[in-house]
Design a protein around this motif. Structure first.
Motif, short mmCIF file in Angstrom:
data_model
loop_
_atom_site.label_atom_id
_atom_site.label_comp_id
_atom_site.label_asym_id
_atom_site.label_seq_id
_atom_site.Cartn_x
_atom_site.Cartn_y
_atom_site.Cartn_z
N LEU A 536 0.81 -1.22 0.00
CA LEU A 536 0.00 0.00 0.00
C LEU A 536 0.85 1.27 0.00
O LEU A 536 0.31 2.37 -0.03
N GLY A 537 2.15 1.11 0.05
CA GLY A 537 3.01 2.28 0.08
C GLY A 537 3.26 2.79 1.49
O GLY A 537 3.72 3.92 1.66
N SER A 538 2.92 1.95 2.49
CA SER A 538 3.07 2.32 3.90
C SER A 538 2.40 3.68 4.15
O SER A 538 1.36 3.98 3.59
N MET A 559 -10.12 2.37 -0.13
CA MET A 559 -10.28 2.66 -1.55
C MET A 559 -9.43 1.75 -2.42
O MET A 559 -9.68 1.63 -3.63
N CYS A 560 -8.44 1.07 -1.82
CA CYS A 560 -7.54 0.22 -2.60
C CYS A 560 -7.74 -1.27 -2.31
O CYS A 560 -6.82 -2.07 -2.51
N GLY A 561 -8.92 -1.64 -1.82
CA GLY A 561 -9.26 -3.06 -1.72
C GLY A 561 -9.23 -3.67 -0.34
O GLY A 561 -9.53 -4.86 -0.21
N GLY A 562 -8.87 -2.93 0.69
CA GLY A 562 -8.81 -3.48 2.03
C GLY A 562 -10.02 -3.13 2.87
O GLY A 562 -10.98 -2.52 2.39
N GLU A 563 -9.98 -3.53 4.13
CA GLU A 563 -11.05 -3.24 5.07
C GLU A 563 -10.47 -2.93 6.44
O GLU A 563 -9.47 -3.54 6.85
N ILE A 564 -11.09 -2.02 7.14
CA ILE A 564 -10.71 -1.71 8.52
C ILE A 564 -11.83 -2.17 9.43
O ILE A 564 -12.99 -1.88 9.19
N GLU A 565 -11.47 -2.90 10.47
CA GLU A 565 -12.46 -3.43 11.40
C GLU A 565 -12.06 -3.14 12.83
O GLU A 565 -10.86 -3.14 13.17
N ILE A 566 -13.05 -2.92 13.67
CA ILE A 566 -12.83 -2.87 15.11
C ILE A 566 -13.27 -4.21 15.67
O ILE A 566 -14.37 -4.68 15.39
N ILE A 567 -12.40 -4.83 16.46
CA ILE A 567 -12.64 -6.18 16.96
C ILE A 567 -13.03 -6.11 18.43
O ILE A 567 -12.18 -5.85 19.30
N ARG A 637 -1.60 5.65 -6.29
CA ARG A 637 -3.04 5.42 -6.34
C ARG A 637 -3.46 4.85 -7.69
O ARG A 637 -4.30 3.95 -7.76
N LYS A 638 -2.88 5.35 -8.76
CA LYS A 638 -3.21 4.81 -10.09
C LYS A 638 -2.71 3.38 -10.23
O LYS A 638 -3.40 2.52 -10.78
N ARG A 639 -1.52 3.11 -9.71
CA ARG A 639 -0.94 1.78 -9.83
C ARG A 639 -1.75 0.74 -9.05
O ARG A 639 -1.90 -0.41 -9.48
N LEU A 640 -2.29 1.13 -7.91
CA LEU A 640 -3.10 0.22 -7.11
C LEU A 640 -4.54 0.11 -7.60
O LEU A 640 -5.31 -0.67 -7.07
N TRP A 647 -16.98 6.53 -4.29
CA TRP A 647 -17.22 5.11 -3.96
C TRP A 647 -17.07 4.90 -2.47
O TRP A 647 -17.87 4.17 -1.85
N TYR A 648 -16.06 5.51 -1.87
CA TYR A 648 -15.84 5.37 -0.43
C TYR A 648 -17.06 5.88 0.35
O TYR A 648 -17.53 5.22 1.28
#
Length: 789
Positions: A536-538, A559-567, A637-640, A647-648
């Protein structure tokens, strides 16, 4: 005759009373005997009723959680379902501080599983750690002699059955397996035999077939046997399973209140219950200040010392130094978390703390909480990144103290870099498969790590965050946070906490243990797959010191395919302070503004006007502040192939109100009773007509009156106006409308010409600039639609 003589008159009454008393006594004794024999059943019945009422109340709270944006915090004593009881002495708290004294009948069983699991890990350096209070009080929870044994509910989940039955068979066949942990230390190179791998499905099936009738019905046995037979399927290679999406099958949990059999294929990896490790270097002192997360107080004569040392960390440093560095804290997880199933082969993690001039006791408490409450086989290392601290105790004294822990290493930066680059320095040398970032003033709770790593194990693109609970900055008490809280942002990119919408909870039938989708992470505490982090480019290396990095990585992940969750099953306490104690190499405000401007330019697309329009229009002038080169970030961003910010908003944060313009539609002049219209290269007035696009204008967030690419700009010398290509950076194109000056709320007041307003002229139907007049109807304008004030 003599008997009849005595039964005459009052004698007959006395005899009747005597006989009745004897009969009544016999009945009373019989009733008492029945009551005494049934006392255990009655108690069990009452207990079931209480538990039923509690779970009913708990389910209602899940559907209707407490709403509290500004105060999502509660004291531990306010846990739902707990009864108000007299305050216990600290000696009693030592034994009941977990779950406020709930019974833990499964503790011995879990400890046996824990021993087997840790023995399999072959990490001999940490196996000799004591298992803390959980192991110390096994005897307290063992059933007493002559007392009826409790019947355990049968778990019909395939994974759970496999794990638990395997454990039982292993214990029967290899009784010495539990001693393997103690032997590892003396023979560090000796590998403990994996007894679970030798247990065949036949053994499990045979064990289930022998289950007594009160545990399983015939139908249940039949269903379980059928499911166990399905276990003999071809084992899919771990690296190829779900390779197209990077996903692994989740561990299905048994449904509460009914038996349920998992339908997923059995994996090669076994599962176990979350380990509630809580190891300490020495027995805890139950009378210590702040022990068990309780609020601590200081004497009146110590208040001056508290005030004197407050500025060292902007919290009660004096009190923090009195609290043990390995104190116990209450287990605030939802009840079902302790029964959660976790895969045995979770990835290892490097825990990274970044600090600068951190308070000694809080830094040590943070490190000890990780060491004491993390499974040793999963904790690869702890990396302490010293961002050029100036305190003497954070130099050689810290090196000497941490030398006793082989897994702790310290990296020292040669100059102040700030949190963002300090984290990048720690990530660059990390050896674990997962990076776990923590702040340096936290206390990790029991079972905190495995639920985070489990989410990464199931999908490497998931970025899990623990529930961040509160350690009071005043009395150092540990307070829990309401469930169903998530991280959000408000304009202009200000982080905050907000409840999950009630309709979303109801629609998805969410339980208090379910992961919560989080639009924006707090940024201080999270885990992420190391390779995915760098893919992700850190962090954006152009960000300075601190500020905006949580927004940048949150938008990037989603926006680049991941997800953030609170556990919810992972909980970490954090000291929240009223003031940031850290010094910035440059101006603090300008540093944060610059970082946010970089985030807006790269990730917000056309919505960046909302950021600038909420008080940051001065950042549009590149002469005021240089936000640096954005070529690499835009290229990343374009490369990913990342999604748009629209969309977000539509898919991740749909309840966010983000209109692209503050107002729009026709612009009606109250004096002329006509609408503004564009004709060729000039403006005039026409009869209002919604169907004519030449009459449609927008009032933007950067305060432009805009028609497509043309904006109205005042002419200073001629008191007139002009149409110019829109440029958000030009102050002369900005007009105040619906501003804080209520008397001119309907006017268009030129921002560069204070006191001058746009006026429609009756003669020739032209526009001019005139001195603002609150009563002049020709200076009052109204849009068809207002989207925001």
């Amino acid at each position: 005759m003599k008997v009849r003589k005595y039964l005459r008159g009052s004698g007959r009454v006395l005899a009747f009373v005597f006989v009745a008393s004897i009969i009544w006594l016999l009945f009373d004794m019989a009733a008492l005997r029945i009551s005494l024999s049934d006392v255990s059943g009655q108690q069990l019945k009452e207990r079931l009723i209480r538990e039923r009422e509690f779970y009913k109340k708990e389910s209602m709270q899940a559907l209707h959680p407490r709403r509290s944006f500004t105060h999502p915090v509660r004291r531990v004593a306010d846990l739902p379902g707990t009864q108000k009881a007299p305050r216990r002495p600290k000696d009693d708290l030592f034994q009941v501080y977990r779950h406020k004294g709930e019974e833990q009948g499964q503790r011995v069983k879990d400890e046996q599983h824990k021993s087997l699991y840790l023995a399999k890990s072959n990490h001999s350096k940490f196996v000799d750690l004591k298992l803390g209070n959980a192991a110390a009080h096994q005897n307290d929870n063992a059933p007493k002699q002559n007392s009826p044994a409790k019947k355990e509910a049968v778990n019909l989940n395939v994974n759970a059955v496999g794990a638990e039955v395997t454990q039982k068979v292993a214990v029967k066949t290899l009784p010495a397996a539990h001693k393997a942990v103690d032997k590892v230390d003396s023979k560090p190179n000796e590998k403990v035999k994996d007894v679970k791998s030798e247990i065949q499905p036949k053994a499990i099936k045979s064990h289930l077939a022998q289950t007594t009738p009160h545990q399983l019905s015939n139908q249940d046995v039949k269903e379980v046997n059928e499911k166990v037979a399905q276990m003999q399927v071809k084992v899919t290679d771990k690296n190829n399973l779900g390779a197209d999406k990077g996903l692994k099958p989740a561990v299905n949990q048994p449904a509460e209140g009914k038996s349920r059999v998992s339908t997923i294929a059995v994996r090669k990896s076994d599962v176990h219950k979350v380990l509630s490790l809580d190891a300490t270097n020495s027995p805890r002192d139950p009378k210590a200040v702040g022990q068990f997360g309780q609020a601590a107080v200081v004497a009146n004569h110590e208040n001056s010392e508290v005030e004197k040392r407050w500025n060292e960390g902007h919290f009660n440093v004096y009190l923090s130094d009195k609290i043990p560095v390995d104190r116990a804290i209450p287990d605030t997880r939802p009840r079902k978390c302790a029964q959660s199933l976790i895969h045995d082969d979770l990835p290892s993690t490097s825990v990274i703390f970044c600090f600068v001039d951190e308070v000694w006791s809080t830094l040590l408490r943070s490190v000890h909480s990780v060491l004491n409450r993390s499974p040793p086989n999963l904790l690869k290392e702890i990396i302490l990144v010293d961002d050029f601290s100036t305190k003497d105790y954070l130099k050689k004294q810290l090196d000497d103290y941490m030398s006793q822990f082989p897994k702790v290493r310290i990296i020292r930066l040669k100059e102040r870099q700030g949190l963002i680059r300090a984290r990048l320095a720690g990530a660059a040398v990390a050896k674990g498969e997962v990076l776990t970032f923590l702040d340096s003033h936290v206390e990790c709770n029991v079972g905190w790590l495995e639920p985070l790593l489990e989410r990464v194990y199931l999908d490497r693109r998931k970025v899990p965050c623990p529930v961040i609970e509160v350690i009071s900055d005043k009395d150092m008490s540990y307070m829990l946070v309401d469930n169903f809280q998530r991280g959000i942002f408000k304009w202009p990119l200000v982080f905050g906490w907000s409840p999950v919408p009630a309709d979303y909870i109801k629609k998805n039938k969410m339980k208090d243990t379910d992961p919560i989708k989080c639009p924006v992470m707090a940024g201080g505490l999270f885990s992420i797959d190391k390779k995915y982090f760098f893919e992700l480019g850190s962090y954006d290396p152009g960000l300075d010191v601190w500020g905006g990095e949580n927004m940048e990585i949150s938008f990037k992940i989603w926006m680049c395919g991941g997800e953030i969750e609170i556990i919810p099953c992972s909980r970490v306490g954090h000291i929240f302070r009223g003031q940031n104690p850290y010094k910035f190499p440059k101006d603090r405000q300008k540093t944060v503004e610059r970082n946010l401007a970089r985030v807006a330019e790269v990730w917000l697309d056309e919505y960046k006007d909302l950021f600038y329009g909420h008080g940051y229009t001065h950042l549009l002038n590149k002469k005021v502040i240089d936000i640096g080169n954005l070529t690499d970030q835009i290229g990343l961003r374009k490369r990913l192939k990342c999604q748009s910010f629209k969309w977000y908003l539509d898919n991740v944060y749909p309840d966010m109100n983000a209109p692209l313009a503050k107002a729009g539609g026709l612009v009606y002049n109250r004096g002329l009773r006509k609408c503004l219209a564009l004709q060729s290269d000039s403006l005039s007035f026409e009869t209002c007509d919604l169907s004519k696009q030449t009459q449609h204008f927008n009032y933007t967030w950067v305060r432009n009156i805009r028609h497509h690419e043309l904006c109205i700009a005042p002419q200073v010398q001629s008191n007139n106006f002009a149409l110019q290509p829109c440029d958000n950076a030009k102050n002369e194109q900005r007009w105040l409308h619906k501003s804080s000056v209520s008397s001119l709320a309907e006017h268009f007041s030129a921002e560069v010409l204070r006191g001058m307003c746009l006026e429609g002229k009756l003669e020739g139907q032209a526009l001019h600039l005139r001195a603002c007049d609150a009563n002049n109807l020709f200076q009052k304008w109204q849009f068809t639609h207002y989207y925001a004030r």
